[in-house]
Design a protein around this motif. Structure first.
Motif, PDB file in Angstrom:
ATOM      1  N   UNK A   1       0.843  -1.203   0.000  1.00  0.00           N
ATOM      2  CA  UNK A   1       0.000   0.000   0.000  1.00  0.00           C
ATOM      3  C   UNK A   1       0.877   1.253   0.000  1.00  0.00           C
ATOM      4  N   UNK A   2       1.931   1.232   0.794  1.00  0.00           N
ATOM      5  CA  UNK A   2       2.872   2.349   0.834  1.00  0.00           C
ATOM      6  C   UNK A   2       3.466   2.605  -0.550  1.00  0.00           C
ATOM      7  N   UNK A   3       3.875   1.547  -1.229  1.00  0.00           N
ATOM      8  CA  UNK A   3       4.515   1.709  -2.527  1.00  0.00           C
ATOM      9  C   UNK A   3       3.547   2.177  -3.617  1.00  0.00           C
ATOM     10  N   UNK A   4       2.266   1.894  -3.443  1.00  0.00           N
ATOM     11  CA  UNK A   4       1.259   2.319  -4.424  1.00  0.00           C
ATOM     12  C   UNK A   4       0.606   3.650  -4.076  1.00  0.00           C
ATOM     13  N   UNK A   5       0.889   4.182  -2.911  1.00  0.00           N
ATOM     14  CA  UNK A   5       0.218   5.383  -2.417  1.00  0.00           C
ATOM     15  C   UNK A   5       0.457   6.578  -3.342  1.00  0.00           C
ATOM     16  N   UNK A   6      -0.572   7.113  -3.985  1.00  0.00           N
ATOM     17  CA  UNK A   6      -0.385   8.202  -4.954  1.00  0.00           C
ATOM     18  C   UNK A   6      -0.015   9.530  -4.317  1.00  0.00           C
ATOM     19  N   UNK A   7      -0.133   9.634  -3.005  1.00  0.00           N
ATOM     20  CA  UNK A   7       0.211  10.906  -2.351  1.00  0.00           C
ATOM     21  C   UNK A   7       1.708  11.047  -2.110  1.00  0.00           C
ATOM     22  N   UNK A   8       2.459   9.960  -2.260  1.00  0.00           N
ATOM     23  CA  UNK A   8       3.907  10.007  -1.990  1.00  0.00           C
ATOM     24  C   UNK A   8       4.645  10.365  -3.282  1.00  0.00           C
ATOM     25  N   UNK A   9       4.413  11.566  -3.760  1.00  0.00           N
ATOM     26  CA  UNK A   9       4.841  11.956  -5.101  1.00  0.00           C
ATOM     27  C   UNK A   9       6.352  12.129  -5.244  1.00  0.00           C
ATOM     28  N   UNK A  10       7.095  12.209  -4.140  1.00  0.00           N
ATOM     29  CA  UNK A  10       8.540  12.412  -4.207  1.00  0.00           C
ATOM     30  C   UNK A  10       9.312  11.132  -3.894  1.00  0.00           C
ATOM     31  N   UNK A  11       8.576  10.045  -3.691  1.00  0.00           N
ATOM     32  CA  UNK A  11       9.222   8.775  -3.338  1.00  0.00           C
ATOM     33  C   UNK A  11       9.461   7.954  -4.590  1.00  0.00           C
ATOM     34  N   UNK A  12      10.686   8.001  -5.101  1.00  0.00           N
ATOM     35  CA  UNK A  12      11.035   7.222  -6.287  1.00  0.00           C
ATOM     36  C   UNK A  12      12.518   6.899  -6.254  1.00  0.00           C
ATOM     37  N   UNK A  13      12.895   5.835  -6.964  1.00  0.00           N
ATOM     38  CA  UNK A  13      14.292   5.430  -7.016  1.00  0.00           C
ATOM     39  C   UNK A  13      14.790   4.756  -5.754  1.00  0.00           C
ATOM     40  N   UNK A  14      13.872   4.300  -4.919  1.00  0.00           N
ATOM     41  CA  UNK A  14      14.233   3.734  -3.618  1.00  0.00           C
ATOM     42  C   UNK A  14      14.206   2.210  -3.665  1.00  0.00           C
ATOM     43  N   UNK A  15      15.125   1.579  -2.937  1.00  0.00           N
ATOM     44  CA  UNK A  15      15.080   0.136  -2.726  1.00  0.00           C
ATOM     45  C   UNK A  15      14.561  -0.101  -1.315  1.00  0.00           C
ATOM     46  N   UNK A  16      13.340  -0.585  -1.232  1.00  0.00           N
ATOM     47  CA  UNK A  16      12.684  -0.804   0.053  1.00  0.00           C
ATOM     48  C   UNK A  16      13.006  -2.220   0.520  1.00  0.00           C
ATOM     49  N   UNK A  17      13.849  -2.334   1.528  1.00  0.00           N
ATOM     50  CA  UNK A  17      14.314  -3.617   2.032  1.00  0.00           C
ATOM     51  C   UNK A  17      13.423  -4.054   3.197  1.00  0.00           C
ATOM     52  N   UNK A  18      12.839  -5.240   3.073  1.00  0.00           N
ATOM     53  CA  UNK A  18      11.980  -5.796   4.122  1.00  0.00           C
ATOM     54  C   UNK A  18      12.507  -7.199   4.404  1.00  0.00           C
ATOM     55  N   UNK A  19      13.465  -7.282   5.328  1.00  0.00           N
ATOM     56  CA  UNK A  19      14.174  -8.558   5.500  1.00  0.00           C
ATOM     57  C   UNK A  19      14.424  -8.938   6.954  1.00  0.00           C
ATOM     58  N   UNK A  20      13.695  -8.328   7.886  1.00  0.00           N
ATOM     59  CA  UNK A  20      13.872  -8.686   9.289  1.00  0.00           C
ATOM     60  C   UNK A  20      15.240  -8.344   9.838  1.00  0.00           C
ATOM     61  N   UNK A  21      15.951  -7.438   9.172  1.00  0.00           N
ATOM     62  CA  UNK A  21      17.268  -7.023   9.629  1.00  0.00           C
ATOM     63  C   UNK A  21      18.426  -7.810   9.049  1.00  0.00           C
ATOM     64  N   UNK A  22      18.144  -8.756   8.147  1.00  0.00           N
ATOM     65  CA  UNK A  22      19.178  -9.632   7.594  1.00  0.00           C
ATOM     66  C   UNK A  22      20.346  -8.852   7.000  1.00  0.00           C
ATOM     67  N   UNK A  23      20.041  -7.801   6.253  1.00  0.00           N
ATOM     68  CA  UNK A  23      21.080  -7.105   5.506  1.00  0.00           C
ATOM     69  C   UNK A  23      21.953  -6.197   6.361  1.00  0.00           C
ATOM     70  N   UNK A  24      21.581  -5.969   7.612  1.00  0.00           N
ATOM     71  CA  UNK A  24      22.400  -5.099   8.465  1.00  0.00           C
ATOM     72  C   UNK A  24      23.054  -5.877   9.602  1.00  0.00           C
ATOM     73  N   UNK A  25      22.882  -7.182   9.630  1.00  0.00           N
ATOM     74  CA  UNK A  25      23.369  -7.994  10.755  1.00  0.00           C
ATOM     75  C   UNK A  25      24.746  -8.556  10.425  1.00  0.00           C
TER      76      UNK A  25
END
Length: 251
Positions: free
Chosen positions: A227-251
């Motif tokens: 829903x966040x990624x499809x939200x049309x009100x977030x007009x300046x949110x682009x080019x982002x890599x949204x990581x959802x991994x339970x902290x795997x990539x920072x551990x």
């Protein structure tokens, strides 16, 4: 967070796993959801599940790696809904084999769906967005494996790494058309595609121990992320890599 009421969202590979989880979240936020996937019987089952959850859902049988099939799916979707506002390029397959035993046919089969398919589907949506002239949202679904690699997964890892570059390039090129492009990078998630891994106790112990959340994700945990990624009100949110991994990539 903005509402998705009155908006149409396409989810490729949306008849199971992560795609179905995202589709349910998008539908519960008010969007009309269209699943693009190959198998009509599984599409029907997924639509029935979504409708039972109160979602306005439908499906189009589509082989995302086939150009004519993708173009026809877009035509059919537009004939039903008149417009598409977001497309989640989620369809993907994997094939595990040692690199030295991987043949060219297998390599091409994985890249056809994961890389070519994402190109074809995002291109179809981008053409519609640009022609319509009032923007839209593209979401490219990559994988944590693109950051770390994986033994026996040369084709899959290569395809998912390529999607990072595609997402960045589309974000730059399409911004002038008010089209937002972001890449979702999920971590270990319990789906049908990796059932064989979930029954491997040593593998589960190793990956769970390596994940600070100490577990794998469930597809429904991507409801609000989608829903966040499809939200049309977030007009300046682009080019982002949204990581959802339970902290795997920072551990």
């Amino acid at each position: 967070m903005g509402t998705l009421e009155g908006r149409t969202v396409v989810v490729t590979g949306g008849n199971s796993g992560l795609g179905l989880g995202m589709a349910e979240g998008l539908g519960r936020a008010g969007a009309s959801v269209v699943l693009w996937a190959r198998t009509p019987s599984r599409n029907d089952e997924a639509v029935a599940r979504l409708v039972e959850a109160g979602v306005d859902a439908s499906a189009v049988a589509c082989d995302t790696g086939d150009e004519s099939s993708v173009e026809e799916a877009m035509r059919e979707t537009l004939s039903r809904h008149r417009r598409v506002d977001s497309l989640f390029a989620n369809a993907g397959i994997a094939a595990a084999s040692p690199f030295v035993d991987t043949d060219l046919d297998e390599w091409h089969r994985v890249l056809r769906t994961n890389l070519d398919g994402t190109f074809l589907c995002t291109r179809a949506a981008a053409r519609h967005f640009v022609e319509r002239g009032d923007g839209g949202s593209l979401v490219v679904v990559s994988s944590m494996i693109a950051r770390y690699g994986g033994a026996g997964q040369a084709a899959y890892t290569t395809s998912k790494t390529g999607l990072l570059g595609l997402g960045r390039t589309l974000a730059v090129e399409l911004a002038r058309h008010q089209v937002r492009v972001n890449t979702l990078v999920p971590g270990w998630t319990a789906t049908a595609m990796n059932t064989h891994l979930q029954v491997d106790e040593r593998f589960m112990a190793a990956t769970t121990r390596r994940t600070p959340a100490r577990r794998w994700a469930q597809p429904e945990e991507f409801h609000e992320v989608a829903v966040f990624l499809a939200d049309p009100t977030l007009t300046f949110h682009t080019g982002n890599e949204v990581v959802v991994d339970g902290g795997y990539s920072v551990f």
